[in-house]
Design an enzyme around this catalytic site. Structure first.
Site, PDB file in Angstrom:
ATOM      1  CD  GLU A 460      -2.743  -0.754   2.234  1.00 19.87           C
ATOM      2  OE1 GLU A 460      -2.351  -0.419   2.939  1.00 19.87           O
ATOM      3  OE2 GLU A 460      -3.817  -2.091   2.111  1.00 19.87           O
ATOM      4  CD  GLU A 613      -3.625  -5.165   4.768  1.00 15.40           C
ATOM      5  OE1 GLU A 613      -4.021  -4.859   4.780  1.00 15.40           O
ATOM      6  OE2 GLU A 613      -2.332  -5.475   4.450  1.00 15.40           O
TER       7      GLU A 613
END
Length: 678
Positions: A460, A613
């Site tokens: 991210e 995730e």
């Protein structure tokens, strides 16, 4: 306890560990959440092994006798009181059926309840290892004890604290706080809220009860205001941090009212006045603001999902039914020095229960010992150096353990400190540093014959703010790939796009220039469900959401699901809207519709896509709803042939139970075997 002397007691960091604990156990930033793609929040789980067993000290110590920081020079400067103060506002006193705890008009630190006094606390226990370096100060009277200061709000005095927040050696959010004990002889069951006037920085108000025994207190977050503002908090809108045992709030058992400020690097102040407990008759009542709707299930048409690329078979074999070890090596200020928080016993437990893959979040550039010097060098002469002893001690151990127990291994370059951001991303030296870090790690594993070791470029990018563009990140990612390929052409690389691995960016982009790359997305939709009750998120007050949406369990009152419609703690609009539209988005089909564009892009480009995730925050969620959500994600994974890796091992987003203060797993949570398809 009862402070008999007029003293501002500064409590120890150990005794007040709970003042900083906030279960942040997801993997993105909520303040910039993209409602379309469901951006989560990064891992900052409460270290339950650090919960103190010592009690809060009961001796009375003048505040100025306690060390306030680890440096000799204080960062906190209290302004001098003016001789003549012109009131900027005339705040009214509450004169209803409630109870004024303190109006500070006596000028000292004693409350209106008698021998009960205001105290301060911080994260600094004298500068010991592991401490923060925060400071908090109050005006001090002639006798050496804290006093109130003159007011500019039309009253005579207010309580004032001045502070600096410095992480120091502390692992979690630095904090300072102040509070007052209440008279235990009073019946507090008749009160339904609290109000006070304040001016200054953002803070939390904690309403502490005897029912909470693990420091996971009931609280509300209050925004900063540079003018005098009235905070109005209903007790029904309070929420626990979520990392401890869930306890229903019972006003009858209130013991203390306290406040806390958090956030590294902040220097600020807060002034408060007229702290007042509202009688239940004075508390604002809920109003119906929703219509109970039938569930709106979208129709989803799935086309050809066949991917002939051999990498597709590889990811289905090695990266499905995976698990992240969280709240350890990715965290800020966490550096491996030979002590394993998780070890082979955890890997064996996972493998024995059917987990096939381990994703290990670790901030790799922390082990580049001269990182900042390298980035700052404009001559290009600095050679990046590494702490190989510690870096490869931990990585090699997990390579060995996963190999021994038949699990694949993903090295996830995971920067919790957000050092890759909009500023550093524009610095070619920073990009070069990351590429060199990956070259160093890849060279170490280049000779390893295992085909199930994966390199994940960067979790991210710009995870705190999401401001780095997809185009900028893709240039950096390609540089990382090219650097890796100078030493290792064998191991597969994992790439996720900008804005928290957003589906929309992946679907709009092109393949990278390498044929051995797997593409990853993250999804936590519906976010108001998966992050309800998470203290670090805008969804912190949300509660009672079930999955899937059930008309029979719905209400006309959004307040029944934790939406606060007015006041200083009002729920942000996107969260309130998400609750009101929950009937549209809380189904397996709705999640499938969001994920499908990623699969369609993967089919078009003949490359695999994975979800590494996902998960739901368990402490504030209905257990069966969490299992329903897990089963829905498993079905989506099976339908689209997209491998899954769940975010949490233990902690808030857990697949495995743990005992007491230990973060280590003990057994699979009941129902997870079937729900996750292990």
């Amino acid at each position: 306890m009862n402070f008999k002397l007029k003293t501002g007691l500064t409590l120890s960091a150990a005794a007040l560990f709970f003042m900083s604990a906030c279960g942040d156990d997801s993997s993105s930033n909520p303040s910039n959440k993209d409602p379309e793609n469901g951006v989560p929040t990064d891992s900052l789980d409460v270290p339950t092994d650090s919960i103190p067993t010592d009690s809060i000290p009961t001796d009375s110590i003048p505040a100025d006798s306690i060390p306030q920081g680890t440096e000799n020079v204080s960062k906190v400067v209290m302004p001098e009181e003016a001789a003549d103060i012109v009131a900027s506002i005339e705040i009214p006193k509450d004169t209803g059926k409630g109870l004024t705890i303190d109006d500070f008009e006596d000028g000292n630190n004693g409350s209106l309840q008698g021998e009960f006094y205001w105290y301060t606390y911080n994260d600094n226990n004298g500068g010991a290892d592991g401490d923060g370096a925060s400071e908090i100060k109050t005006p001090i009277g002639e006798e050496g004890y804290p006093v109130a200061r003159k007011s500019d709000n039309g009253t005579n005095y207010v309580w004032a604290v001045y502070y600096s927040l410095d992480k120091g050696e502390y692992l979690w959010d630095p904090y300072v706080g102040w509070g007052v004990e209440l008279d235990p002889e009073i019946d507090y069951s008749r009160f339904g809220g609290i109000t006070y006037w304040y001016k200054g920085g953002a803070h939390e108000i904690h309403v502490e009860t005897s029912d909470v025994t693990d420091y996971d207190v009931h609280l509300a977050k209050v925004k900063a205001s540079r003018v005098w503002t009235k905070a109005v908090i209903r007790f029904k809108d309070l929420a626990q941090g979520g990392w401890g045992e869930k306890v229903e709030f019972n006003a009858a058992n209130i013991e203390k009212i306290s406040f806390q400020a958090k956030g590294n690097g902040k220097i600020d102040s807060v002034l408060i006045d007229n702290v007042y407990l509202q009688d239940t008759s004075e508390v604002e009542k809920d109003k119906p603001d929703m219509t109970i709707m039938d569930p709106e299930i979208p129709e989803v048409t799935i086309g050809d999902i066949k991917i002939s690329n051999p990498l597709q078979a590889k990811v289905m074999k090695y990266l499905n039914k995976g698990l992240n070890i969280t709240n350890w090596l990715e965290e800020d200020k966490t550096y491996f020095k030979g002590e394993f928080k998780f070890d082979e016993s955890d890997i064996k437990l996972m493998a024995d229960n059917g987990i096939k893959s381990l994703r290990l979040p670790i901030d790799l550039d922390k082990y580049a010992t001269n990182r900042d010097e390298f980035v700052a060098d404009t001559t290009g002469k600095t050679e990046l150096k590494f702490d190989d002893k510690n870096l490869f001690a931990v990585l090699d151990s997990f390579v060995e353990w996963t190999g021994k127990h038949g699990m694949s291994f993903v090295i996830d370059y995971h920067e919790y400190d957000n050092s890759y951001n909009a500023t550093s991303a524009a610095n070619p030296n920073y990009t070069k540093m990351m590429a060199n870090v990956w070259k160093h790690v890849a060279a170490h594993f280049a000779s390893n014959d295992r085909e199930d070791i994966f390199f994940e470029l960067l979790n991210e990018p710009d995870m705190s703010n999401g401001k780095v563009s997809s185009a900028t990140w893709r240039v950096a990612a390609q540089e990382d790939i090219d650097s890796i390929r100078t030493v290792d052409t064998k191991h597969t690389i994992i790439f996720g796009d900008a804005e928290w691995y957003a589906i929309k960016h992946l679907a709009a982009g092109e393949k990278l220039n390498d044929d051995n790359v797997v593409y990853a997305i993250h999804t936590y939709e519906p976010f108001v469900f998966t992050h309800q009750g998470a203290d670090w998120s805008d969804t912190k007050t949300i509660k009672n959401l079930m999955f899937p949406y059930d008309k029979e369990k719905w209400s006309e009152y959004s307040a029944d699901f934790g939406v606060i419609s007015t006041g200083s703690t009002k729920t942000v609009k996107w969260v309130a809207d998400a609750v009101k539209n929950y009937y549209k988005n809380a189904s397996k089909e709705a999640i499938l519709k969001l994920i499908l564009p990623a699969k369609e892009w993967a089919v078009k480009n003949n490359v695999p896509v994975i979800i590494n995730e996902f998960g739901a925050y368990r402490p504030a969620s209905d257990k069966q709803s969490v299992l329903n959500y897990m089963a829905a994600m498993r079905d989506i994974s099976d339908t689209l042939e997209i491998p899954l890796t769940h975010w949490g091992y233990t902690g808030g987003f857990a697949l495995f139970e743990s005992e007491g203060a230990s973060p280590k797993g003990t057994k699979l949570i009941e129902g997870m075997k079937e729900a996750y398809g292990l």
